[in-house]
Design an enzyme around this catalytic site. Structure first.
Site: not given
Length: 433
Positions: A13, A16, A40-41, A131, A226, A304, A307
């Protein structure tokens, strides 16, 4: 020819996708080499947000060829959904702009079901925080030499036989161990044959494409998913993903030799975040942590989930530099720190009363690590308009300088906002070798 590997230097996260999108026009090919649609980018271009989970982040640039290498595990259904969205937006007009390795392993419905069932059954404190996308079980089958690969989707009769061979065992575990529902084998075979039909224009020998490109003097950008501390060997095991996320994995995950790699770009936030379970030494459990989460919109692009947030941990970053051979840094989300009167950087840990400057080997020590902080003055100015390092406030420049000193690597990129143009480039990696 220049080859650059972009890897996450924290727990994923790190932004990247934005950095790969920024670098993609300077590369002829962009290649993913590990992970799956647990990535997830998020890319923001002209105010429009695009979230990619499996397609490489270079896809938004019309001139780039994008490869999904053999080290990736692919959910064909999820890939087709992503391709349909990109096609509808006229981003992807030609299948030749996306090549998927025939050697990449396939995520099947029982992988997702087992992933979710295992996580749900785990006792409190033993959950990994996956996930639920089936990544781990798919890599398990790959390592056990019983996996189904993308090229298998192109041969319906052999595919059906392989699925039936696996089905009894997988359904036995789902039904008898987890009290779940079995996967409908006939329906799965029909679906998988359809996947093969729809994805045939994209499936290719990506290793040969890379080899030819390098022989022809093309530039290649390798995109990791990752982050270093989610790496199955070098991360905070067992709270990790099921693949190697470090720069060395680019060789096995894409099919190039180590002599072909020129630079390694370590991508980090200006602070630290983590999704899922596991120890996090610099985590903030107070209002400052919530302020970081809110200001940085720190919610997982894939799940979702909120973090966990904390101050920048340079003990971690030094470890990332070590295991990846990082030559340059990209520091993202500097803008989120605007308005904090004081910033902290973890420069060491105290474990059982002893000062430690290196990242611990055991999770017991990581869990017991108390960060030793160095305070730095913050800044109140809005930095989103900065396009050169000298445009930043004095204290923001001092913050970057201190990070560089602590990890002994220079920041080639500094992100001051989510937009593509909200980036300071100090070194053109594709102009240097």
């Amino acid at each position: 020819m220049t080859t650059v590997v972009g890897v996450g230097a924290q727990w994923g996260d790190e932004g990247k996708g934005k950095i790969v999108d920024w670098l993609a026009p300077r590369a002829d090919l962009v290649a993913r080499f590990q992970g799956g649609n647990n990535a997830g980018h998020t890319l923001v271009v002209d105010g429009e947000k695009t979230v990619l989970h499996i397609v490489p982040s270079g896809i938004l640039h019309p001139g780039s060829i994008n490869l999904i290498g053999p080290g990736v595990v692919v959910d064909p259904g999820a890939l087709l959904v992503e391709l349909a969205a990109l096609t509808e937006r006229k981003v992807l007009k030609d299948p030749w702009r996306l090549r998927v390795s025939g050697r990449a392993h396939v995520i099947l419905p029982w992988h997702l079901a087992l992933d979710q069932a295992r996580e749900n059954a785990a006792a409190k404190g033993k959950k990994i925080g996956t996930t639920g996308r089936g990544i781990g079980p798919a890599y398990e089958d790959k390592a056990a030499r019983r996996g189904i690969r993308m090229a298998d989707l192109l041969h319906p009769e052999e595919l059906a036989q392989k699925i039936r061979t696996l089905a009894d065992w997988k359904n036995f575990e789902l039904v008898n161990y987890f009290n779940g529902d079995p996967v409908d084998v006939d329906a799965l075979i029909e679906t998988a044959v359809g996947w093969g039909r729809d994805l045939e224009p994209y499936i290719d020998h990506t290793g040969r494409i890379l080899d030819k490109a390098l022989r022809d003097g093309k530039s290649v950008l390798f995109e990791g998913a990752q982050g270093t501390f989610l790496d199955i060997d070098h991360g905070t095991y067992p709270f990790v993903t099921s693949s190697n996320c470090v720069a060395g994995a680019v060789c096995t995950g894409s099919g190039v030799g180590p002599t072909k790699i020129d630079r390694v770009l370590g991508i980090t936030k200006a602070y630290t975040t983590r999704v899922g379970e596991g120890p996090f030494p610099s985590e903030l459990h107070d209002d400052l942590g919530e302020q970081l989460r809110t200001a940085g919109s720190e919610f997982g692009a894939t799940t979702g989930r909120p973090r966990r947030c904390g101050w920048l941990d340079c003990v971690m970053l030094r470890e990332s530099v070590c295991v990846n051979g990082i030559t340059d840094l990209a520091i993202n989300k500097l803008d989120i720190l605007s308005g904090f009167p004081e910033l902290q950087i973890a420069t060491a840990y105290r474990i059982d009363g002893k000062l430690r400057h290196e990242f611990p080997m055991t999770m017991t020590d990581v869990a017991n690590a108390e960060p030793v902080y160095e305070a730095m003055p913050g800044w109140t100015e809005d930095v989103t308009g900065a396009r050169n390092f000298d445009d930043l406030p004095d204290n923001a420049r001092r913050y970057i300088d201190r990070i560089e000193t602590l990890v002994e690597v220079q920041a080639a990129f500094i992100s001051v906002g989510p937009g593509r143009d909200e980036t300071i480039m100090r070194t053109d990696l594709f102009a240097t070798k």
